[in-house]
Write an enzyme that holds these catalytic residues in place. Structure first.
Site, PDB file in Angstrom:
ATOM      1  N   LYS A   1      -8.650  23.466  22.118  1.00  0.00           N
ATOM      2  CA  LYS A   1      -7.710  22.400  21.754  1.00  0.00           C
ATOM      3  C   LYS A   1      -6.353  22.997  21.382  1.00  0.00           C
ATOM      4  O   LYS A   1      -5.314  22.504  21.798  1.00  0.00           O
ATOM      5  CB  LYS A   1      -8.287  21.555  20.610  1.00  0.00           C
ATOM      6  CG  LYS A   1      -9.431  20.677  21.104  1.00  0.00           C
ATOM      7  CD  LYS A   1     -10.281  20.048  20.010  1.00  0.00           C
ATOM      8  CE  LYS A   1     -11.475  19.352  20.664  1.00  0.00           C
ATOM      9  NZ  LYS A   1     -12.445  18.818  19.711  1.00  0.00           N
TER      10      LYS A   1
ATOM     11  N   GLN B   1     -13.101  18.423  13.426  1.00  0.00           N
ATOM     12  CA  GLN B   1     -14.144  18.803  14.387  1.00  0.00           C
ATOM     13  C   GLN B   1     -15.530  18.467  13.820  1.00  0.00           C
ATOM     14  O   GLN B   1     -15.850  18.832  12.692  1.00  0.00           O
ATOM     15  CB  GLN B   1     -14.031  20.313  14.678  1.00  0.00           C
ATOM     16  CG  GLN B   1     -14.988  20.824  15.724  1.00  0.00           C
ATOM     17  CD  GLN B   1     -14.684  20.261  17.116  1.00  0.00           C
ATOM     18  OE1 GLN B   1     -13.546  20.171  17.548  1.00  0.00           O
ATOM     19  NE2 GLN B   1     -15.733  19.842  17.810  1.00  0.00           N
TER      20      GLN B   1
ATOM     21  N   ASP C   1      -8.606  10.878  17.478  1.00  0.00           N
ATOM     22  CA  ASP C   1      -9.809  10.597  18.263  1.00  0.00           C
ATOM     23  C   ASP C   1     -10.173   9.115  18.255  1.00  0.00           C
ATOM     24  O   ASP C   1     -11.202   8.717  18.807  1.00  0.00           O
ATOM     25  CB  ASP C   1     -10.979  11.446  17.733  1.00  0.00           C
ATOM     26  CG  ASP C   1     -11.901  11.893  18.869  1.00  0.00           C
ATOM     27  OD1 ASP C   1     -11.667  11.489  20.032  1.00  0.00           O
ATOM     28  OD2 ASP C   1     -12.856  12.630  18.601  1.00  0.00           O
TER      29      ASP C   1
END
Ligand code: NAD
Length: 281
Positions: free
Chosen positions: A52, A96, A119
């Protein structure tokens, strides 16, 4: 059989994101910024976070990596999120998963400002998506829709079976298919006669987290099969939830693992971050 490779789709998305990041920098004098929070030393999570951060560098986004010790408390993690919410250089926040067992992911999601939720997992963004007014939507399902569009697989009037009901893949996947006028069935670990249900589908998304679980008996000959699963085998090779070798010649189209859905998740994360940056200014 058509092999639905993710790389060309991801490249297209990344090219567009890179252009938008450049024009953001020219207009506002800074890069769109993504904060990535990693708790503990899970090797797979470390690899994902590394990818990422690298993608941010490639596309002209700023990345802020926060690697926290395994034994950090919920209060300390919450405090970091609140500081990132206030940080004017941060447009997107991604924590994460999975988190160590003593930490609550829901509590984290309750704290991330919905305007910075890279997200699309906070309650507000989930609600907006289901109301047909999406801000940003979860990266993996969003990437799968892009993949199907790229390969000109129409969704309208299709029967879709999504196997798996997680908040990060299964549920948002079903919502996006619905939004695209497909008829959706969501299956899970308690579904009766899964094989028969899956066999009725024009499109099947497999996201259960069990290696090589789905054999050709689960799919119609004309089915499009999307494999979200990702597992590292003892020899270091990767495989999905679908037993690729067994299934590939018995369906119309299928994603490989690796190289199918995986590359799209990161591309969509970059896209979400730029979208949030643009909305914030
Ligand atoms: P999860 O463990 O949170 O959810 C699994 C779901 O599958 C649950 O809803 C469960 O009810 C269902 N399930 C479990 N066993 C089943 C069975 N035998 N039959 C039917 N349903 C069953 O998993 P997740 O986070 O949704 O991830 C699923 C897989 O996708 C994992 O392998 C994960 O590593 C992978 N993943 C890949 C990407 C990517 O970018 N490629 C992104 C996210 C997740």
């Amino acid at each position: 059989m058509i092999l639905l490779e993710g790389k060309p789709v991801a490249q297209n998305i990344k090219a567009r994101v890179s252009e938008r990041a450049k024009s953001f920098l020219n207009t506002f004098g800074r890069k769109p910024g993504l904060a990535v929070v990693l708790v503990g030393g899970d090797p797979a999570s470390q690899v994902y976070v590394g990818h990422k951060v690298k993608a941010c560098e490639e596309l002209g986004l700023a990345s802020f990596r926060h690697a926290l010790p395994e034994d950090i408390s919920q209060a300390e993690l919450n405090l970091l999120i609140e500081n990132l919410n206030k940080d004017s250089l941060v447009d997107g926040i991604l924590v994460q998963s999975p988190l160590p067992k003593h930490l609550s992911f829901s509590e984290v999601l309750d704290r991330i400002a919905p305007q910075k939720d890279a997200d699309g997992l906070t309650p507000e963004n989930v609600g907006l998506a289901w109301s047909g007014r999406p801000r940003v939507v979860p990266c993996t399902p969003a990437g799968i829709i892009e993949l199907l569009k790229y390969y000109q697989i129409s969704l309208e009037r299709k029967n879709v079976v999504v196997i798996g009901r997680s908040d990060i893949v299964g549920k948002p996947m079903a919502q996006l298919f619905l939004q695209n006028n497909a008829t959706v069935t969501i299956c899970h670990s308690k579904t009766k006669a899964l094989e028969e249900v899956a066999k009725q589908a024009d499109i099947v998304v497999a996201a259960i987290g069990k290696r090589n679980y789905f054999t050709k008996e689960f799919f119609d000959r004309d089915a499009v099969v999307i494999d979200v699963g990702i597992h590292r085998l003892e020899q270091g090779m990767l495989c999905g939830d679908v037993f690729f070798k067994d299934v590939k010649e018995s369906v119309r189209a299928i994603t490989p693992v690796p190289g199918g859905v995986g590359p799209l998740t990161i591309a969509m994360l970059m896209q979400n971050t730029v979208t949030l940056a643009e909305l914030r200014v």
